[in-house]
Design a protein around this motif. Structure first.
Motif, PDB file in Angstrom:
ATOM      1  N   ALA A 168       3.790   5.294   0.887  1.00 18.47           N
ATOM      2  CA  ALA A 168       4.048   4.954  -0.489  1.00 18.47           C
ATOM      3  C   ALA A 168       5.327   5.234  -1.007  1.00 18.47           C
ATOM      4  CB  ALA A 168       3.220   6.053  -1.468  1.00 18.47           C
ATOM      5  N   ARG A 169       6.218   5.985  -0.292  1.00 16.66           N
ATOM      6  CA  ARG A 169       7.516   5.977  -0.464  1.00 16.66           C
ATOM      7  C   ARG A 169       8.491   5.015  -0.137  1.00 16.66           C
ATOM      8  NH1 ARG A 169       6.718  11.294   1.196  1.00 16.66           N
ATOM      9  NH2 ARG A 169       7.300  11.200   3.246  1.00 16.66           N
ATOM     10  N   GLY A 170       8.022   4.158   0.969  1.00 16.08           N
ATOM     11  CA  GLY A 170       8.539   3.025   1.411  1.00 16.08           C
ATOM     12  C   GLY A 170       7.864   1.717   0.942  1.00 16.08           C
ATOM     13  N   PHE A 171       6.830   1.857  -0.090  1.00 11.88           N
ATOM     14  CA  PHE A 171       6.192   0.707  -0.603  1.00 11.88           C
ATOM     15  C   PHE A 171       5.662  -0.166   0.692  1.00 11.88           C
ATOM     16  CE2 PHE A 171       9.240   1.550  -3.871  1.00 11.88           C
ATOM     17  CZ  PHE A 171       8.333   1.841  -4.877  1.00 11.88           C
ATOM     18  N   LYS A 172       5.180   0.437   1.453  1.00 13.99           N
ATOM     19  CA  LYS A 172       4.536  -0.275   2.758  1.00 13.99           C
ATOM     20  C   LYS A 172       3.102  -0.495   2.416  1.00 13.99           C
ATOM     21  CE  LYS A 172       8.215   1.824   5.378  1.00 13.99           C
ATOM     22  NZ  LYS A 172       8.653   2.514   6.588  1.00 13.99           N
ATOM     23  N   HIS A 173       2.616  -1.507   3.245  1.00 15.55           N
ATOM     24  CA  HIS A 173       0.996  -1.596   3.295  1.00 15.55           C
ATOM     25  C   HIS A 173       0.527  -0.515   4.315  1.00 15.55           C
ATOM     26  CE1 HIS A 173       1.108  -5.661   1.750  1.00 15.55           C
ATOM     27  NE2 HIS A 173       2.354  -5.865   2.149  1.00 15.55           N
ATOM     28  N   VAL A 174      -0.571  -0.221   3.943  1.00 16.70           N
ATOM     29  CA  VAL A 174      -1.171   1.082   4.899  1.00 16.70           C
ATOM     30  C   VAL A 174      -2.905   0.700   4.902  1.00 16.70           C
ATOM     31  CG1 VAL A 174      -1.519   2.459   2.836  1.00 16.70           C
ATOM     32  CG2 VAL A 174      -1.413   3.420   5.156  1.00 16.70           C
ATOM     33  N   ALA A 175      -3.334   0.817   5.947  1.00 15.66           N
ATOM     34  CA  ALA A 175      -4.626   0.960   6.395  1.00 15.66           C
ATOM     35  C   ALA A 175      -4.953   2.080   7.177  1.00 15.66           C
ATOM     36  CB  ALA A 175      -5.167  -0.013   7.362  1.00 15.66           C
ATOM     37  N   LEU A 176      -6.111   3.150   6.513  1.00 16.50           N
ATOM     38  CA  LEU A 176      -6.313   4.461   7.008  1.00 16.50           C
ATOM     39  C   LEU A 176      -7.755   4.436   7.476  1.00 16.50           C
ATOM     40  CD1 LEU A 176      -4.344   6.483   4.351  1.00 16.50           C
ATOM     41  CD2 LEU A 176      -3.678   5.843   6.776  1.00 16.50           C
TER      42      LEU A 176
END
Ligand code: ADP
Length: 492
Positions: free
Chosen positions: A241-249
């Motif tokens: 979130a801090r780096g505005f990155k896509h994320v899949a968990l």
């Protein structure tokens, strides 16, 4: 002991620190390999190599069809080496050879399937509400992807992420679990021998705080794809979130297996036992809560006990072994801790209930297959993920009560429903809040079937056609085909 280096920019790479750590075999309890201990400097090298390979060189020059053809070759090389890779995985994580070999022989399908999708990534033409413009969309690879994997099924879970990432045209830095790094390094070497250009797939080995943290925080990483614990998943989600990155968990579970009195009880017992004791319970989809209808509770529990009691423990390489050791010392202690907690909470031991003290278990980290009855859904043993061979049995009265119990956890990954009533099967499948519901089966997965969690079990979906979208960005292009570009102060 075999030394394992990292793999960066198409070649084996020694760690900047010069340090190596030992990987232990859970069956013997002894170290068998030395693995490079990476840090932020290695991460930076690997991410820059991936970024360069993404921006320039042979990889972005390949047509989508050529990328697909290369991926089919990568699938073939995995198929040719499935036995050797499975043996390495067993040495590192202690799961049964039959299971790891089964995963490795299935894994090429991910490369064939997503390789087939590589040249079917299409944009759209937008039927615009304005005259004088042509507007179209394109799908672009997100860029450098960080793939962080756990120890329970290292290469299979890597493949679920790597295949769609490559098909989309991304480049990758992999951080395998510190407990099971060897098979990932061997696999990535093989992929290069099969023609993968340098820098497209890199591996940095080491610990979560030394390698995982700088990797997820690196500014050139655009997407993080993670499978592991919810605790680490939350940390990664915050960094993303801090780096505005896509994320899949893809995180944990406390999945219910729900058995109605009208079920085929023999099939249900087989499904429940394999759901929790296969892989020694070390899967995110372990069916760790058995919800069983009151009227069959005692009979069904005694069937389970009779089925699980004779399970043979021992050498995971042996064809006759049915339950292997726990993968790590820390996990072994944690599972035994939960066995104590359950008893302190008032649950009754119907089977097992401690460390396995059998001659065939040697120095390995073995826990007896354990069944607890008298469990209340509020107890920690019913709410928290144990990740071991421990089943919590909870009785229910009717369908509504079963749904309420099934959904009353913070996780939502998998669920099993056992019934011969077709209407009930559909009603239950509709009402359970989990990413997958299996009816009269359990623990089945496919490269074609989307997989992922509701609630604290994660974000995003793997497998199936939609999985490739997780590695793509949408771009919209406006072409002026004749609209006047007039007064700059009037918005059109
Ligand atoms: P476990 O405790 O069962 O090993 P984890 O979720 O901690 O499960 O580990 C899954 C993967 O995440 C491993 O590769 C681990 O090294 C990595 N990892 C652990 N901590 C971090 C972190 N803070 N940031 C990124 N990756 C991490």
């Amino acid at each position: 002991m075999k030394p394992y280096n990292m793999f960066i920019d198409g070649a084996a790479a020694e760690p900047a620190t010069g340090s190596y750590f030992e990987s232990e075999n859970p069956y013997t309890g002894a170290p068998w390999a030395r693995v490079a201990q990476g840090d932020a400097a290695d991460v930076d090298r690997a991410v820059r190599a991936a970024h360069d390979a993404f921006s320039d060189g042979p990889w972005p020059q390949l047509t989508a069809s050529e990328r697909g053809a290369l991926m089919r070759r990568l699938g073939d090389v995995i198929a040719d080496n499935a036995r050797r890779l499975a043996e390495i995985e067993v040495r590192d994580n202690g799961k049964l050879f039959a299971e790891m070999y089964g995963q490795l022989t299935y894994l090429p399908q991910w490369f064939y399937y997503f390789g087939g999708l590589a040249d079917k990534i299409e944009g759209t033409v937008v039927p615009l509400d304005k005259k004088g413009y042509f507007v179209y969309t394109q799908k672009k690879p997100v860029g450098v992807v960080a793939i962080i994997t756990p120890w329970n099924s290292p290469l299979m879970l890597l493949g679920w992420k790597l295949a769609p990432a490559l098909a989309a045209g991304c480049t990758v830095v992999i951080k395998p679990s510190e407990y099971t790094s060897a098979s990932t390094i061997e696999l990535v070497e093989l992929l290069h021998e099969a023609g993968l250009p340098r820098g497209v797939v890199n591996v940095v080995t080491g610990f979560g705080k030394d390698v995982g943290t700088p990797l997820v925080e690196h500014p050139l990483v655009r997407k993080i794809s993670f499978t592991g614990s919810d605790v680490t998943g939350r940390v990664i989600n915050e960094a993303a979130a801090r780096g505005f990155k896509h994320v899949a968990l893809e995180l944990g579970g406390k999945s219910p297996n729900i058995v109605f009195a009208d079920a085929d009880l023999e099939a249900a017992a087989n499904g429940v036992v394999s759901g929790i004791f296969a892989a020694t319970g070390q899967t995110c989809i372990a069916g760790s809560r058995l919800l069983v209808q009151h009227s069959i509770h005692d009979e069904f529990v005694s069937t389970l006990v009779d089925l699980a009691r004779p399970a043979r423990m021992g050498d995971p390489m042996s064809d006759s072994t049915e339950v292997g050791p726990i993968t790590t010392r820390a996990q072994y202690a944690k599972v035994l801790d939960y066995v104590d907690i359950a008893q302190r909470e008032g649950a009754a031991v119907a089977l097992g209930g401690g460390a396995a003290d059998r001659p065939e278990c040697g120095q390995g980290w073995f826990v007896e297959p354990t069944i607890f009855t008298g469990v209340d859904n509020g107890m920690r043993i019913a709410q928290e993920e144990v990740f071991g061979p421990v089943l919590a049995v909870i009785p229910f009265s009717d369908e509504d009560a079963a749904v309420e119990l099934a959904n009353d956890v913070r996780f939502g990954l998998g669920a099993g429903v056992w019934t011969t009533d077709i209407g009930r099967a559909f009603r239950m499948a509709d009402r359970i809040t989990s990413g997958t519901v299996w009816v009269n089966t359990y623990r089945a997965v496919s490269y074609m079937a989307p997989f992922g969690g509701f609630k604290d079990s994660g974000l995003g979906r793997e497998n199936g056609i939609g999985a490739i979208e997780e590695y793509l960005e949408n771009k919209t292009v406006w072409i002026n085909t004749g609209a006047a570009v007039g007064n700059p102060f009037v918005m059109r």
